[in-house]
Write a protein that holds these residues in place. Structure first.
Motif, PDB file in Angstrom:
ATOM      1  N   GLY A 257       0.823  -1.198   0.000  1.00  0.00           N
ATOM      2  CA  GLY A 257       0.000   0.000   0.000  1.00  0.00           C
ATOM      3  C   GLY A 257       0.857   1.247   0.000  1.00  0.00           C
ATOM      4  O   GLY A 257       1.844   1.323   0.736  1.00  0.00           O
ATOM      5  N   GLU A 258       0.505   2.204  -0.851  1.00  0.00           N
ATOM      6  CA  GLU A 258       1.179   3.498  -0.896  1.00  0.00           C
ATOM      7  C   GLU A 258       0.112   4.566  -0.695  1.00  0.00           C
ATOM      8  O   GLU A 258      -0.906   4.582  -1.401  1.00  0.00           O
ATOM      9  N   PHE A 259       0.339   5.460   0.258  1.00  0.00           N
ATOM     10  CA  PHE A 259      -0.660   6.456   0.623  1.00  0.00           C
ATOM     11  C   PHE A 259      -0.157   7.844   0.251  1.00  0.00           C
ATOM     12  O   PHE A 259       0.839   8.324   0.780  1.00  0.00           O
ATOM     13  N   MET A 260      -0.831   8.467  -0.713  1.00  0.00           N
ATOM     14  CA  MET A 260      -0.381   9.754  -1.233  1.00  0.00           C
ATOM     15  C   MET A 260      -0.930  10.942  -0.443  1.00  0.00           C
ATOM     16  O   MET A 260      -0.268  11.965  -0.330  1.00  0.00           O
ATOM     17  N   ARG A 261      -2.135  10.817   0.072  1.00  0.00           N
ATOM     18  CA  ARG A 261      -2.756  11.906   0.813  1.00  0.00           C
ATOM     19  C   ARG A 261      -3.829  11.310   1.731  1.00  0.00           C
ATOM     20  O   ARG A 261      -4.195  10.146   1.599  1.00  0.00           O
ATOM     21  N   TYR A 262      -4.324  12.123   2.635  1.00  0.00           N
ATOM     22  CA  TYR A 262      -5.370  11.644   3.524  1.00  0.00           C
ATOM     23  C   TYR A 262      -6.651  11.373   2.739  1.00  0.00           C
ATOM     24  O   TYR A 262      -7.026  12.153   1.853  1.00  0.00           O
ATOM     25  N   ALA A 263      -7.311  10.275   3.078  1.00  0.00           N
ATOM     26  CA  ALA A 263      -8.643  10.008   2.559  1.00  0.00           C
ATOM     27  C   ALA A 263      -9.633  10.654   3.523  1.00  0.00           C
ATOM     28  O   ALA A 263      -9.716  10.272   4.701  1.00  0.00           O
ATOM     29  N   GLU A 264     -10.375  11.640   3.023  1.00  0.00           N
ATOM     30  CA  GLU A 264     -11.247  12.430   3.885  1.00  0.00           C
ATOM     31  C   GLU A 264     -12.571  11.709   4.132  1.00  0.00           C
ATOM     32  O   GLU A 264     -13.050  10.939   3.301  1.00  0.00           O
ATOM     33  N   LEU A 265     -13.171  11.997   5.286  1.00  0.00           N
ATOM     34  CA  LEU A 265     -14.403  11.325   5.679  1.00  0.00           C
ATOM     35  C   LEU A 265     -15.647  11.898   5.012  1.00  0.00           C
ATOM     36  O   LEU A 265     -16.676  11.227   4.940  1.00  0.00           O
ATOM     37  N   ASP A 266     -15.562  13.146   4.533  1.00  0.00           N
ATOM     38  CA  ASP A 266     -16.754  13.815   4.012  1.00  0.00           C
ATOM     39  C   ASP A 266     -16.782  13.910   2.494  1.00  0.00           C
ATOM     40  O   ASP A 266     -17.583  14.657   1.935  1.00  0.00           O
ATOM     41  N   THR A 267     -15.896  13.166   1.832  1.00  0.00           N
ATOM     42  CA  THR A 267     -15.815  13.203   0.374  1.00  0.00           C
ATOM     43  C   THR A 267     -15.836  11.776  -0.170  1.00  0.00           C
ATOM     44  O   THR A 267     -15.118  10.916   0.345  1.00  0.00           O
ATOM     45  N   PRO A 268     -16.635  11.492  -1.205  1.00  0.00           N
ATOM     46  CA  PRO A 268     -16.649  10.132  -1.759  1.00  0.00           C
ATOM     47  C   PRO A 268     -15.268   9.715  -2.240  1.00  0.00           C
ATOM     48  O   PRO A 268     -14.555  10.500  -2.885  1.00  0.00           O
ATOM     49  N   CYS A 269     -14.888   8.502  -1.904  1.00  0.00           N
ATOM     50  CA  CYS A 269     -13.620   7.934  -2.368  1.00  0.00           C
ATOM     51  C   CYS A 269     -13.952   6.815  -3.344  1.00  0.00           C
ATOM     52  O   CYS A 269     -14.608   5.834  -2.979  1.00  0.00           O
ATOM     53  N   LEU A 270     -13.529   6.972  -4.590  1.00  0.00           N
ATOM     54  CA  LEU A 270     -13.831   6.011  -5.637  1.00  0.00           C
ATOM     55  C   LEU A 270     -12.702   4.991  -5.738  1.00  0.00           C
ATOM     56  O   LEU A 270     -11.532   5.355  -5.858  1.00  0.00           O
ATOM     57  N   ILE A 271     -13.071   3.723  -5.687  1.00  0.00           N
ATOM     58  CA  ILE A 271     -12.125   2.607  -5.723  1.00  0.00           C
ATOM     59  C   ILE A 271     -12.206   1.942  -7.090  1.00  0.00           C
ATOM     60  O   ILE A 271     -13.302   1.633  -7.576  1.00  0.00           O
ATOM     61  N   GLU A 272     -11.059   1.739  -7.713  1.00  0.00           N
ATOM     62  CA  GLU A 272     -11.002   1.108  -9.031  1.00  0.00           C
ATOM     63  C   GLU A 272      -9.976  -0.020  -9.003  1.00  0.00           C
ATOM     64  O   GLU A 272      -8.907   0.124  -8.396  1.00  0.00           O
ATOM     65  N   SER A 273     -10.297  -1.122  -9.643  1.00  0.00           N
ATOM     66  CA  SER A 273      -9.372  -2.259  -9.655  1.00  0.00           C
ATOM     67  C   SER A 273      -9.186  -2.774 -11.075  1.00  0.00           C
ATOM     68  O   SER A 273     -10.074  -2.653 -11.926  1.00  0.00           O
ATOM     69  N   SER A 274      -8.015  -3.363 -11.312  1.00  0.00           N
ATOM     70  CA  SER A 274      -7.740  -3.993 -12.606  1.00  0.00           C
ATOM     71  C   SER A 274      -6.749  -5.122 -12.401  1.00  0.00           C
ATOM     72  O   SER A 274      -5.772  -4.975 -11.648  1.00  0.00           O
ATOM     73  N   ARG A 275      -7.001  -6.221 -13.059  1.00  0.00           N
ATOM     74  CA  ARG A 275      -6.103  -7.375 -12.983  1.00  0.00           C
ATOM     75  C   ARG A 275      -4.823  -7.041 -13.735  1.00  0.00           C
ATOM     76  O   ARG A 275      -4.861  -6.559 -14.866  1.00  0.00           O
ATOM     77  N   LEU A 276      -3.686  -7.270 -13.108  1.00  0.00           N
ATOM     78  CA  LEU A 276      -2.418  -6.922 -13.732  1.00  0.00           C
ATOM     79  C   LEU A 276      -2.074  -7.907 -14.839  1.00  0.00           C
ATOM     80  O   LEU A 276      -2.230  -9.126 -14.670  1.00  0.00           O
TER      81      LEU A 276
END
Length: 326
Positions: free
Chosen positions: A273-292
């Motif tokens: 896991g690499e974390f670039m910035r805080y994930a805020e509680l009041d903003t939708p966080c969109l998760i996307e996945s792709s098979r490598l």
């Protein structure tokens, strides 16, 4: 508070525990085990503390003891194996413990986690008839100081069970004083509203879970895309109040997205896991996945999972699982 103060406290704590290490005349009784203080690993509940002891073995080398329960309310057993993410949580706790006790970081300071990874050897994760006792070798490097206060470091770990390697991993974090943290987050916290309304969970069986309460993904109607489901009442993921989405929750989202993408559930072999910035509680966080591409040819399959808020990247994770047999 100085580094020496914490070392004295550590010595006192160990001395107090030493009173209970033997029982009966002549000290012939069994050794007893306690957890480290919950404050050292940023937990509110003693039940969520996985570490039991630590000692310095070199300038930046340490040995940490841990114990995993046979069953856990969230890090549940998978196919008779301890959940690999309980190893990730143990590694996270190691960094906080050593920062406070050996590098003198005051308990009111904030930690900014930049990356966290774990790779496991399933043969040594089998659930036994007793809790798993672990010995964790830790090597810290890239130790940075801001005047006489730890600014951050990276550490690598080797987790052994009965002398055999059960997992490896590492993490990188920075430390910030309350004043610095308030300055870094001031604009965001001033504008922060209430957490988003709780969204409906994806079907638990599609993400390797049993209870809807433990599902951290909500369907969006698009394959390979979800909205992060943030339940601030969750007793483990939000074990104590925080002003952002915890990193361990983002790794759980990556694990669940991987199961949904591959179409089967298995214990992860590796999670980065690499974390670039805080994930805020009041903003939708969109998760996307792709098979490598190319995964699955060596008996393993890997999935890249990313999270975005307001068009900006929040985290990136790669999850590798054993390909199904038969």
């Amino acid at each position: 508070m100085s580094s020496s103060t914490f070392r004295v406290d550590h010595a006192t704590h160990r001395a107090e525990r030493a009173i209970y290490t033997t029982a009966g005349p002549g000290g012939t009784g069994p050794a007893l085990t306690t957890t480290v203080p919950k404050e050292f690993v940023h937990r509110a509940s003693v039940a969520e503390v996985l570490l039991t002891d630590w000692r310095r073995t070199g300038e930046h080398d340490f040995s940490v003891a841990a114990q995993w329960p046979r069953g856990h309310g969230f890090f549940s057993n998978v196919d008779g194996h301890h959940d690999p993410l309980i190893a990730a949580e143990s590694i996270r706790q190691v960094g906080a413990l050593l920062a406070h006790t050996e590098y003198g970081v005051p308990l009111d300071h904030h930690f900014l986690m930049w990356d966290l990874s774990v790779a496991v050897r399933p043969a040594h994760l089998l659930v036994d008839s007793a809790p798993a006792s672990l010995d964790i070798e830790v090597v810290c490097r890239d130790v940075k100081w801001r005047r006489d206060t730890l600014a951050g470091l990276h550490y690598d770990t080797v987790v052994r069970r009965g002398g055999r390697i059960a997992a490896t991993g590492g993490a990188t974090f920075s430390c910030a004083s309350p004043r610095t943290y308030s300055r870094l987050r001031a604009e965001r916290l001033d504008a922060c509203g209430s957490p988003l309304p709780l969204t409906a969970p994806t079907a638990p069986q599609n993400v390797g879970r049993v209870s809807p309460m433990d599902v951290v993904l909500s369907p969006t109607g698009e394959p390979g895309n979800w909205q992060l489901r943030v339940d601030t009442r969750h007793p483990v993921l939000f074990e104590h109040p925080v002003d952002h989405v915890p990193g361990m929750m983002l790794l759980e989202a990556a694990r669940q997205a991987t199961v949904a993408t591959l179409g089967y559930s298995a214990p992860p072999l590796e999670v980065t896991g690499e974390f670039m910035r805080y994930a805020e509680l009041d903003t939708p966080c969109l998760i996307e996945s792709s098979r490598l591409p190319g995964s699955g040819t060596d008996g393993e399959e890997s999935v890249l999972v990313t999270g975005h808020q307001s068009g900006e990247p929040v985290f990136r994770s790669t999850v590798t699982m054993a390909a199904p047999t038969g």
